[in-house]
Design an enzyme around this catalytic site. Structure first.
Site, mmCIF file in Angstrom:
data_model
loop_
_atom_site.group_PDB
_atom_site.id
_atom_site.type_symbol
_atom_site.label_atom_id
_atom_site.label_comp_id
_atom_site.label_asym_id
_atom_site.label_seq_id
_atom_site.Cartn_x
_atom_site.Cartn_y
_atom_site.Cartn_z
ATOM 1 N N SER A 130 0.842 -1.200 0.000
ATOM 2 C CA SER A 130 0.000 0.000 0.000
ATOM 3 C C SER A 130 0.874 1.246 0.000
ATOM 4 C CB SER A 130 -0.904 0.026 1.230
ATOM 5 O OG SER A 130 -1.500 1.299 1.316
ATOM 6 N N ASP A 166 -4.907 3.637 -1.931
ATOM 7 C CA ASP A 166 -5.988 3.963 -0.995
ATOM 8 C C ASP A 166 -6.509 5.372 -1.222
ATOM 9 O OD1 ASP A 166 -6.202 1.617 0.743
ATOM 10 O OD2 ASP A 166 -4.132 2.081 1.305
ATOM 11 N N PHE A 195 -6.736 4.713 8.165
ATOM 12 C CA PHE A 195 -5.337 4.969 8.519
ATOM 13 C C PHE A 195 -4.500 3.709 8.342
ATOM 14 C CE2 PHE A 195 -8.089 7.746 10.962
ATOM 15 C CZ PHE A 195 -7.524 9.000 10.717
ATOM 16 N N GLY A 241 -1.016 1.524 9.575
ATOM 17 C CA GLY A 241 -0.295 1.319 10.825
ATOM 18 C C GLY A 241 -1.141 0.905 12.021
ATOM 19 N N GLY A 247 -2.964 -4.004 8.780
ATOM 20 C CA GLY A 247 -2.184 -4.652 9.836
ATOM 21 C C GLY A 247 -1.582 -5.989 9.462
ATOM 22 N N GLY A 249 1.112 -2.273 4.166
ATOM 23 C CA GLY A 249 1.594 -0.900 4.104
ATOM 24 C C GLY A 249 2.813 -0.711 4.972
HETATM 25 C C1 DX5 Z 1 -6.488 1.437 5.575
HETATM 26 C C2 DX5 Z 1 -6.057 1.154 4.153
HETATM 27 C C3 DX5 Z 1 -4.966 0.158 4.060
HETATM 28 C C4 DX5 Z 1 -3.674 0.608 4.700
HETATM 29 C C5 DX5 Z 1 -2.884 -0.599 5.093
HETATM 30 O O1 DX5 Z 1 -7.584 2.281 5.558
HETATM 31 O O2 DX5 Z 1 -7.148 0.662 3.404
HETATM 32 O O3 DX5 Z 1 -4.748 -0.232 2.718
HETATM 33 O O4 DX5 Z 1 -2.909 1.420 3.844
HETATM 34 O O5 DX5 Z 1 -1.774 -0.190 5.824
HETATM 35 P P1 DX5 Z 1 -1.147 -1.097 6.976
HETATM 36 O O6 DX5 Z 1 -0.637 -2.338 6.318
HETATM 37 O O7 DX5 Z 1 -0.063 -0.216 7.512
HETATM 38 O O8 DX5 Z 1 -2.227 -1.397 7.976
HETATM 39 ZN ZN ZN Z 2 -6.684 -0.274 1.382
#
Ligand code: DX5
Ligand code: ZN
Length: 214
Positions: free
Chosen positions: A6, A33, A141, A143, A175, A195
């Site tokens: 991401s 995103d 978000f 993380g 996550g 991400g």
């Molecule tokens: C959250 C997004 C995800 C996010 C994942 O709203 O849809 O795609 O970027 O990021 P991580 O892997 O850091 O949770």
């Molecule tokens: Zn996403």
């Protein structure tokens, strides 16, 4: 199994550098995103940035719309070169029509489910869904920490897909890390979005290769 890093977790001041890392890596898709500050509390980035990403990306764009009334932008995301386009179940009054419109524009049609939305709401539409995006955090978000109930939802989604003779791919987003990835794959996940786990790693390319082994 496919890996979709991401770009929300990339360094926006060095986006081209981070895109080239993903190009070189074993990743399969770019996860994009799009947040509008209404459907989710956060605003991410919009069309000019997607256009700039597309100019450098050598892998398909997997676009996740976290916006209200996504029908307004289907043709625009097709023009920008999206490979998949996922809309939220919670944001669509006429989901069937929305999915038809996405396919009509030549993209794979995805449906995203918030953590509180059960899989069974898709029972009557699963054969029309190319990609089922199961949120394993509340969207908005990067993380955040992974919600454990997701394993159960992935198994239920797999069961529904098999029972319905659908060809839907299951994607998990939020996550994802080296601990939960193998368990998600054995529950039936086909695509893992990652991400922060990728972009905060000392060696993101190696981290992608390790995830890909699951
Ligand atoms: C959250 C997004 C995800 C996010 C994942 O709203 O849809 O795609 O970027 O990021 P991580 O892997 O850091 O949770
Ligand atoms: Zn996403």
């Amino acid at each position: 199994m496919l890996i979709a890093p991401s770009l929300l977790a990339a360094d926006f001041a060095n986006l081209q550098r981070d895109i080239e890392m993903v190009n070189r890596s074993q990743a399969d898709w770019f996860h994009i995103d799009i947040m509008d500050g209404l459907f989710v509390p956060n605003i991410s980035y919009g069309m000019p940035v997607v256009k700039a990403i597309k100019a450098h990306a050598q892998k398909p764009l997997d676009v996740h719309l976290m916006i209200v009334d996504p029908d307004r932008y289907i043709s625009e995301f097709a023009r920008l070169g999206s490979y998949t386009l996922s809309v939220h179940y919670e944001a669509c009054t006429h989901l069937h029509r929305t999915l038809q419109a996405i396919k009509h524009e030549g993209m794979l049609a995805g449906v995203a489910l918030n953590p509180h939305t059960p899989i069974h709401v898709l029972e009557d539409i699963i054969t029309e869904v190319d990609l089922l995006l199961i949120m394993s955090v509340n969207p908005g978000f990067g993380g955040q920490s992974f919600i454990e109930n997701t394993y159960k939802k992935v198994s239920q989604a797999k069961e529904l897909i098999l029972k319905s003779h659908a060809k839907t791919l299951i994607e998990v987003d939020g996550g994802v890390n080296a601990q939960n990835a193998p368990k998600l794959v054995s529950a039936g996940a086909d695509v893992l979005v990652a991400g922060n786990f990728v972009f905060s790693a000392p060696d993101p390319e190696k981290t992608i290769a390790e995830l890909k082994k699951d």
